[in-house]
Structures are given as structure tokens and as C-alpha cells.
Write a protein that holds these residues in place. Structure first.
Motif, PDB file in Angstrom:
ATOM      1  N   LEU A 104      -9.271  -1.320 -13.826  1.00 45.36           N
ATOM      2  CA  LEU A 104      -7.746  -1.972 -13.755  1.00 45.36           C
ATOM      3  C   LEU A 104      -7.269  -1.495 -12.237  1.00 45.36           C
ATOM      4  CD1 LEU A 104      -6.405  -1.148 -17.259  1.00 45.36           C
ATOM      5  CD2 LEU A 104      -6.938  -3.208 -16.113  1.00 45.36           C
ATOM      6  N   VAL A 105      -7.489  -0.224 -11.889  1.00 48.68           N
ATOM      7  CA  VAL A 105      -7.093  -0.110 -10.519  1.00 48.68           C
ATOM      8  C   VAL A 105      -7.647  -0.870  -9.381  1.00 48.68           C
ATOM      9  CG1 VAL A 105      -6.908   1.723  -8.655  1.00 48.68           C
ATOM     10  CG2 VAL A 105      -6.231   2.595 -11.087  1.00 48.68           C
ATOM     11  N   VAL A 106      -8.917  -1.081  -9.619  1.00 50.75           N
ATOM     12  CA  VAL A 106      -9.511  -1.804  -8.317  1.00 50.75           C
ATOM     13  C   VAL A 106      -9.118  -3.296  -8.571  1.00 50.75           C
ATOM     14  CG1 VAL A 106     -11.920  -2.893  -7.624  1.00 50.75           C
ATOM     15  CG2 VAL A 106     -11.552  -0.434  -8.488  1.00 50.75           C
ATOM     16  N   CYS A 107      -8.974  -3.835  -9.798  1.00 51.13           N
ATOM     17  CA  CYS A 107      -8.655  -5.171  -9.861  1.00 51.13           C
ATOM     18  C   CYS A 107      -7.115  -5.447  -9.429  1.00 51.13           C
ATOM     19  CB  CYS A 107      -8.673  -5.615 -11.514  1.00 51.13           C
ATOM     20  SG  CYS A 107     -10.311  -5.775 -12.014  1.00 51.13           S
ATOM     21  N   ILE A 172     -13.054  -2.025  -3.580  1.00 54.15           N
ATOM     22  CA  ILE A 172     -11.937  -3.013  -3.414  1.00 54.15           C
ATOM     23  C   ILE A 172     -12.226  -3.860  -2.270  1.00 54.15           C
ATOM     24  CG2 ILE A 172      -9.433  -3.370  -2.724  1.00 54.15           C
ATOM     25  CD1 ILE A 172      -8.754  -0.789  -4.303  1.00 54.15           C
ATOM     26  N   LEU A 173     -12.676  -3.450  -0.959  1.00 53.52           N
ATOM     27  CA  LEU A 173     -12.687  -4.482  -0.042  1.00 53.52           C
ATOM     28  C   LEU A 173     -13.344  -5.739   0.020  1.00 53.52           C
ATOM     29  CD1 LEU A 173     -13.501  -1.823   2.903  1.00 53.52           C
ATOM     30  CD2 LEU A 173     -11.347  -3.158   2.488  1.00 53.52           C
ATOM     31  N   PRO A 174     -14.723  -5.673  -0.598  1.00 54.76           N
ATOM     32  CA  PRO A 174     -15.331  -6.943  -0.806  1.00 54.76           C
ATOM     33  C   PRO A 174     -14.766  -8.066  -1.715  1.00 54.76           C
ATOM     34  CG  PRO A 174     -16.772  -5.115  -1.213  1.00 54.76           C
ATOM     35  CD  PRO A 174     -15.482  -4.474  -1.371  1.00 54.76           C
ATOM     36  N   GLY A 233     -13.252 -12.088 -10.686  1.00 56.24           N
ATOM     37  CA  GLY A 233     -14.242 -11.801  -9.748  1.00 56.24           C
ATOM     38  C   GLY A 233     -14.533 -10.094  -9.794  1.00 56.24           C
ATOM     39  N   GLN A 234     -13.512  -9.445  -9.640  1.00 55.90           N
ATOM     40  CA  GLN A 234     -13.506  -7.829  -9.650  1.00 55.90           C
ATOM     41  C   GLN A 234     -13.841  -7.235 -11.050  1.00 55.90           C
ATOM     42  OE1 GLN A 234     -14.446  -7.138  -6.687  1.00 55.90           O
ATOM     43  NE2 GLN A 234     -12.626  -5.855  -6.060  1.00 55.90           N
ATOM     44  N   TRP A 235     -13.292  -7.940 -12.098  1.00 61.07           N
ATOM     45  CA  TRP A 235     -13.293  -7.430 -13.268  1.00 61.07           C
ATOM     46  C   TRP A 235     -14.846  -7.451 -14.039  1.00 61.07           C
ATOM     47  CZ3 TRP A 235     -10.484  -4.164 -16.387  1.00 61.07           C
ATOM     48  CH2 TRP A 235     -10.739  -4.081 -17.650  1.00 61.07           C
ATOM     49  N   THR A 236     -15.374  -8.342 -13.593  1.00 58.08           N
ATOM     50  CA  THR A 236     -16.937  -8.926 -14.103  1.00 58.08           C
ATOM     51  C   THR A 236     -18.029  -8.273 -13.202  1.00 58.08           C
ATOM     52  OG1 THR A 236     -16.941 -11.016 -13.214  1.00 58.08           O
ATOM     53  CG2 THR A 236     -16.098 -10.778 -15.579  1.00 58.08           C
TER      54      THR A 236
END
Length: 303
Positions: A104-107, A172-174, A233-236
Motif C-alpha cells: 500500500l505504501v509503495v502503491c 517506488i522509482l520504476p 502496475g505496482q500492486w501486481t
């Protein structure tokens, strides 16, 4: 000279009522709708039954997940025993709760920063006329056509050399430079009349204010779609956190879910529980944001 007048009335044609003619067609239409409805129900059941089986399996004891499949019976979708041990064991014992929090933080960070970067890039490619603009846009289009798996390994090596391994920043960056989000926003921004920007500039508005107050407010559906693209994209994401992170405290949810399968044993109940939790967050997000998808874009005409 006599003129004969035919006073015999012309015979009237016997016409069938329209309802009589339309009755067979109405019956055929009703039968067609009934057949199509039945086919739709069968196809829908084929697609939804595996999801129902996974949902119910997440509340079964692990030993009952596979034993209820043979022989086939109603027990496959009606559990005889219900337990919450799979969720408790997955979230508490296996640390899946912390992995969900990391995801969740990353997304959320990726959506906030990535949407801002994508909007600024789309705005620049829309309103500014500079040499090589179409080339830059073509490179952006090509960028989201290249599979991330093709560059994941060399990119992870670079991030490790830069000291970004086992960090949330590295995860996070990508997700910030999303070419599809930039493409989506640019295509939407092109439908906004340039006279709005010119009028705002005459009133003394700066470019950031024009972007936020005019383009941002008029692009609700496009911003929502782009935010969902970045979020999903980030969640999966699985390969990138698997390559970059070795610390269990920084693992993301898809990687933590894969750990429920061991070398010699597998906890299907916990795996189903993790799949339900991973699917629940995007489903709730789509349900909350669905009202933005139907909004009409601004009128294209100018006065």
C-alpha cells in the motif's frame, strides 16, 4: 349517348391485424432472448465458479481444500467446516499483513508522484512546440511496449550498485515513469481548447496553476485511469520486488503470497486467503472510482 357508371363497390381486402402478424416474430424474439440469457448465465457461471471456489476455500481447513474435489459434489462450494485460521495464520504468522502494508505504501507513493510526473510530461508535450517533440513522444510510446521483464535484471543490478537495494525508494522509482499514463493524459489534454490556457495566461496565471486548475480539473476521467494504471502496475508487481528485496520486512504482498508454497508442502488455504486479499483491494478501488469513468469530456467547440 349514355354513360354507364359502375356503382359496384370495389372489393375490400381482408387485412390481418398487425398484432396477428407480429405475434410469431414476438415469440421468436422472446425465445432468442431466453436462449441468449441462458447462454450468458452458463458462461458467467463458468467464469465465476473458480473465484467462488477460491473464496470458499480460503475459509476451509487446509486439508478440506482438495479432498472436497473428489468426488464432485455440492461440498465443493458449500463448506462443511468454516475457519478463519487461514487468514490469521497468513497475516500474523507469515507476516502477510506487513507485506500488504508495504504494498500500500509503495502503491500510494507511486500513484501520487507518478501521476504528477505523468501530468507534467503530458502537459509539456501538449502545449509546448519544440524541436523533436514528436520524437520524444514516440520514445515514450515505445517505452511502454517493451516488456519490463526484458530490462528487470540489468536494472536491478544498477539499483543495487546505487545502494537502492532493500529500500522502499528502489521499489517506488520504476513505477514513476509510466509511458502509458503519459500517453493517456496527453491524448486527453489535446482535447482541451488552447484558448483556456491563453485566457489564463492573460490573467497572470503561471504554468503550474494552469496545469492544476484547468487541465487537472477538466481531466478527471483521464487522471483516474492513469492513477489506476500506475496503482495496478505496482500492486501486481512480482519480478521487480523479488529481484530487488531480500529483507522479509520489505517484501511486497505478491512475493509474500508466493512463500505460502514451500519446497515440500503447500498451504492452499492460506494461498487462497492471500489471493482474496490481493484481489479485494483493486476491486474496492474500482468500485469507489467507477463514477469517474462515465463523465463526459469537455466540449471541443470554442466560442
Amino acid at each position: 349517348m349514355s354513360v354507364e357508371v359502375n356503382t359496384e363497390a370495389a372489393p375490400f381486402e381482408t387485412l390481418a391485424p398487425s398484432s396477428v402478424k407480429q405475434a410469431p416474430n414476438g415469440r421468436r424474439n422472446t425465445m432468442s432472448r431466453a436462449i441468449l440469457t441462458a447462454v450468458a448465465v452458463v458462461v458467467g457461471a463458468i467464469f465465476i465458479l473458480p473465484a467462488i471456489w477460491i473464496l470458499i476455500g480460503s475459509f476451509r481447513p487446509n486439508i478440506d481444500v482438495l479432498t472436497t474435489m473428489s468426488p464432485l459434489s455440492w461440498q465443493i462450494i458449500i463448506p462443511t467446516r468454516v475457519t478463519f485460521e487461514n487468514y490469521v495464520g497468513l497475516i500474523v504468522d507469515n507476516g502477510f499483513g506487513l507485506a500488504l502494508l508495504n504494498s500500500l505504501v509503495v502503491c500510494l507513493a507511486s500513484v501520487a508522484l507518478g501521476l504528477l510526473i505523468s501530468a507534467m510530461a503530458a502537459y509539456a508535450l501538449t502545449v509546448y512546440r519544440f524541436r523533436g517533440r514528436e520524437v520524444v513522444f514516440a520514445i515514450i510510446v515505445i517505452s511502454f511496449m517493451v516488456p519490463f521483464e526484458a530490462i528487470a535484471i540489468p536494472l536491478s543490478q544498477l539499483f543495487t550498485e546505487w545502494g537502492l537495494g532493500n529500500t522502499l525508494i528502489g521499489l517506488i522509482l520504476p513505477g514513476l515513469g509510466n509511458g502509458l499514463a503519459i500517453f493517456n493524459l496527453r491524448q486527453y489534454f489535446q482535447g482541451i481548447p488552447n484558448s483556456y490556457r491563453e485566457a489564463a495566461m492573460l490573467d497572470g496565471a503561471s504554468e503550474p496553476r494552469i496545469l492544476l486548475s484547468i487541465f487537472g480539473r477538466m481531466s478527471g476521467p483521464a487522471l483516474t485511469n492513469s492513477a489506476l494504471l500506475i496503482f495496478l502496475g505496482q500492486w501486481t508487481a512480482y519480478l521487480w520486488p523479488l529481484l530487488l528485496v531480500t529483507d522479509k520486512n520489505l517484501q511486497l504482498a505478491p512475493v509474500a503470497l508466493a512463500s505460502t508454497f514451500g519446497e515440500h508442502a503447500a498451504s492452499y488455504g492460506q494461498n487462497f486467503a492471500g489471493a482474496v486479499l490481493l484481489s479485494l483491494v483493486p476491486a474496492v478501488t474500482m468500485f469507489v472510482l467507477q463514477r469517474f469513468f462515465g463523465r463526459l469530456s469537455i466540449a471541443s467547440g470554442e466560442k
